[in-house]
Design a protein around this motif. Structure first.
Motif, mmCIF file in Angstrom:
data_model
loop_
_atom_site.group_PDB
_atom_site.id
_atom_site.type_symbol
_atom_site.label_atom_id
_atom_site.label_comp_id
_atom_site.label_asym_id
_atom_site.label_seq_id
_atom_site.Cartn_x
_atom_site.Cartn_y
_atom_site.Cartn_z
ATOM 1 N N HIS A 59 0.840 -1.208 0.000
ATOM 2 C CA HIS A 59 0.000 0.000 0.000
ATOM 3 C C HIS A 59 0.879 1.265 0.000
ATOM 4 N N SER A 60 1.996 1.201 0.736
ATOM 5 C CA SER A 60 2.893 2.375 0.792
ATOM 6 C C SER A 60 3.427 2.705 -0.593
ATOM 7 N N GLU A 61 3.783 1.655 -1.327
ATOM 8 C CA GLU A 61 4.321 1.889 -2.674
ATOM 9 C C GLU A 61 3.256 2.542 -3.558
ATOM 10 N N ILE A 62 2.033 2.055 -3.439
ATOM 11 C CA ILE A 62 0.963 2.554 -4.315
ATOM 12 C C ILE A 62 0.566 3.982 -3.913
ATOM 13 N N VAL A 63 0.367 4.200 -2.613
ATOM 14 C CA VAL A 63 0.004 5.552 -2.171
ATOM 15 C C VAL A 63 1.201 6.495 -2.387
ATOM 16 N N GLY A 64 2.411 5.927 -2.284
ATOM 17 C CA GLY A 64 3.625 6.726 -2.465
ATOM 18 C C GLY A 64 3.765 7.326 -3.858
ATOM 19 N N GLN A 65 2.981 6.828 -4.797
ATOM 20 C CA GLN A 65 3.024 7.431 -6.139
ATOM 21 C C GLN A 65 2.379 8.816 -6.155
ATOM 22 N N LEU A 66 1.496 9.060 -5.195
ATOM 23 C CA LEU A 66 0.679 10.280 -5.285
ATOM 24 C C LEU A 66 1.477 11.578 -5.070
ATOM 25 N N PRO A 67 2.286 11.673 -3.993
ATOM 26 C CA PRO A 67 3.007 12.935 -3.806
ATOM 27 C C PRO A 67 3.954 13.259 -4.954
ATOM 28 N N ASN A 128 1.656 11.020 3.839
ATOM 29 C CA ASN A 128 0.579 11.934 4.230
ATOM 30 C C ASN A 128 1.076 13.368 4.360
ATOM 31 N N TYR A 129 2.253 13.628 3.778
ATOM 32 C CA TYR A 129 2.786 14.999 3.759
ATOM 33 C C TYR A 129 2.753 15.516 2.330
ATOM 34 N N PRO A 130 2.544 16.815 2.165
ATOM 35 C CA PRO A 130 2.444 17.352 0.796
ATOM 36 C C PRO A 130 3.818 17.582 0.155
ATOM 37 N N THR A 131 3.862 17.590 -1.164
ATOM 38 C CA THR A 131 5.081 17.977 -1.894
ATOM 39 C C THR A 131 4.820 19.369 -2.476
ATOM 40 N N LEU A 132 5.337 20.384 -1.812
ATOM 41 C CA LEU A 132 4.956 21.769 -2.118
ATOM 42 C C LEU A 132 5.801 22.406 -3.217
ATOM 43 N N CYS A 293 -2.273 15.242 4.763
ATOM 44 C CA CYS A 293 -2.873 14.774 3.495
ATOM 45 C C CYS A 293 -3.577 13.425 3.602
ATOM 46 N N ASN A 294 -3.821 12.902 4.806
ATOM 47 C CA ASN A 294 -4.418 11.549 4.898
ATOM 48 C C ASN A 294 -5.690 11.428 4.065
ATOM 49 N N LYS A 295 -6.576 12.400 4.241
ATOM 50 C CA LYS A 295 -7.896 12.271 3.603
ATOM 51 C C LYS A 295 -7.750 12.353 2.083
ATOM 52 N N GLU A 296 -6.879 13.260 1.658
ATOM 53 C CA GLU A 296 -6.654 13.432 0.216
ATOM 54 C C GLU A 296 -6.069 12.150 -0.400
ATOM 55 N N ARG A 297 -5.082 11.560 0.286
ATOM 56 C CA ARG A 297 -4.427 10.359 -0.271
ATOM 57 C C ARG A 297 -5.404 9.184 -0.359
ATOM 58 N N LEU A 298 -6.105 8.928 0.739
ATOM 59 C CA LEU A 298 -7.032 7.802 0.733
ATOM 60 C C LEU A 298 -8.175 8.073 -0.243
#
Ligand code: BYC
Length: 330
Positions: A59-67, A128-132, A293-298
């Motif tokens: 799951h970390s790898e998959i969610v890790g694509q988002l930032p 769950n942290y943003p990439t600004l 960013c928890n809510k945004e990521r999920l």
């Protein structure tokens, strides 16, 4: 009563005398560094612990694509865009190898996705942290992939065969990821004053969350003792965090950046740095679903799952049709 008796030490790990013959034989295999393979007997908790850790990792790898995916369309050059695109695709591949490894333990991919989407399964707090800014993409590669490598290289020797083998390729790719991140940081840190400020700001924001990636301190880690006895984990959380700091501080110095920790100091006796704990209250808040960013990521994962429903159904219909044609022809 029995359950209390078998927990013979303070960590809750069974002593050899309290194990059944089958459990003792299993432990002996682990102690001899034999790999455990999918169809072989294993204690229920060994299976459950592996499913938990491998699926969380997937799951970390998959969610890790988002930032990082957030910056593909804004990468500063075509070359950087192509590299970032390849990296984000690699993370998807890592997720897939790991879901496959978890499936060999008897859980289905649908169950794992359901656990992720319902919030039951965890994924790494760091995502769950943003990439600004663009420098954040450098910091993610340098620090986040750097921390991941520190954790994952020893997992190539983990006791479960499919997990250990998946880690070999993942580690090779993570090492390329870490270098691309450091390369971005070099460009930024040695660039204009404004670029250097961006690089420092990225380090300031990602330092603490990167230390949190290794999990709670050893005294608060509920799973470490048993996972180490089973060689599901090869090092404790604190050991890996220390190694990460010792490796990363000289890299920050090379970049001319300052690690945001006033207490950081070389300790001659332990041949390592003394450093401050990350903010554990923040860590627990992020794990409880209340990070930036928890809510945004999920939300993004759930939307992707729902949007892909028609495609999954199409694939299933197609495979049923092919199976019917094949059986008619037979
Ligand atoms: N975030 O007893 P503990 C990557 C949970 S890199 C969220 O020490 P354990 C990537 C822990 O799950 C990241 N949760 O647990 C890199 C447990 O909760 P449950 C993925 C965390 O399992 C770059 C509870 O806290 N890497 O994929 O012995 C780009 C108690 O902790 C965290 C891996 O997953 C955290 N930081 O140790 C793209 C590596 N820390 O399950 C992608 C494999 C702790 O009881 N995993 N928790 O509800 C591990 O090595 C271990 O699972 C951990 C935790 C070191 C993370």
């Amino acid at each position: 009563m029995y359950a209390q008796m078998v927990k013979t030490d303070s960590t809750g790990v069974k002593s050899i005398d309290d194990m059944s013959e089958q459990e003792a034989a299993f432990q002996a295999r682990i102690d001899r560094d034999e790999k455990i393979e999918p169809k072989e007997w294993m204690p229920d908790n060994y299976r459950k612990t592996l499913i938990r850790q491998i699926s969380q990792h997937a799951h970390s790898e998959i969610v890790g694509q988002l930032p990082e995916g957030n910056w593909i369309s804004r990468a500063p050059t075509l070359e950087r865009k192509a590299i970032l695109l390849a990296k984000v695709q690699d993370e998807a591949g890592h997720g897939l190898y790991l879901y496959c490894a978890a499936e060999t333990l008897g859980i289905s991919r649908d169950e794992m996705f359901d656990q992720l989407h319902s919030g039951k399964a965890k994924y790494s707090s760091i995502f769950n942290y943003p990439t600004l800014t663009w420098a954040d993409i450098g910091a993610v590669g340098w620090l986040v992939d750097g921390a991941a490598i520190m954790n994952q290289v020893p997992l190539q020797r983990t006791s479960y065969g499919p997990y250990a083998r998946a880690m070999v390729r993942i580690c090779k790719e993570e090492s390329f990821h870490q270098r691309q991140g450091f390369h971005i940081m070099m460009k930024m840190a040695k660039g204009t004053a404004a670029q250097k400020r961006m690089a420092q700001d990225a380090l300031n924001r990602f330092w603490g969350p990167s230390l949190m990636m290794f999990g709670p301190s050893d005294k608060n880690s509920v799973h470490s003792a048993q996972s180490m006895a089973w060689k599901i984990k090869m090092n404790t959380n604190d050991e890996l965090r220390q190694k990460f700091v010792d490796q990363t501080v000289p890299q920050a110095e090379y970049l001319g950046l300052t690690v945001p920790d006033d207490t950081l100091a070389w300790n001659e006796e332990k041949q390592g740095y003394d450093f401050a704990d990350p903010d554990w209250d923040e860590f627990h808040a992020v794990l409880a679903g209340n990070g930036p960013c928890n809510k945004e990521r999920l939300g993004a994962r759930v939307t992707a799952w729902e949007d892909g429903k028609w495609f999954r159904e199409g694939l299933l219909a197609h495979s049923k049709k092919r199976a019917a044609i094949a059986s008619d022809a037979a």
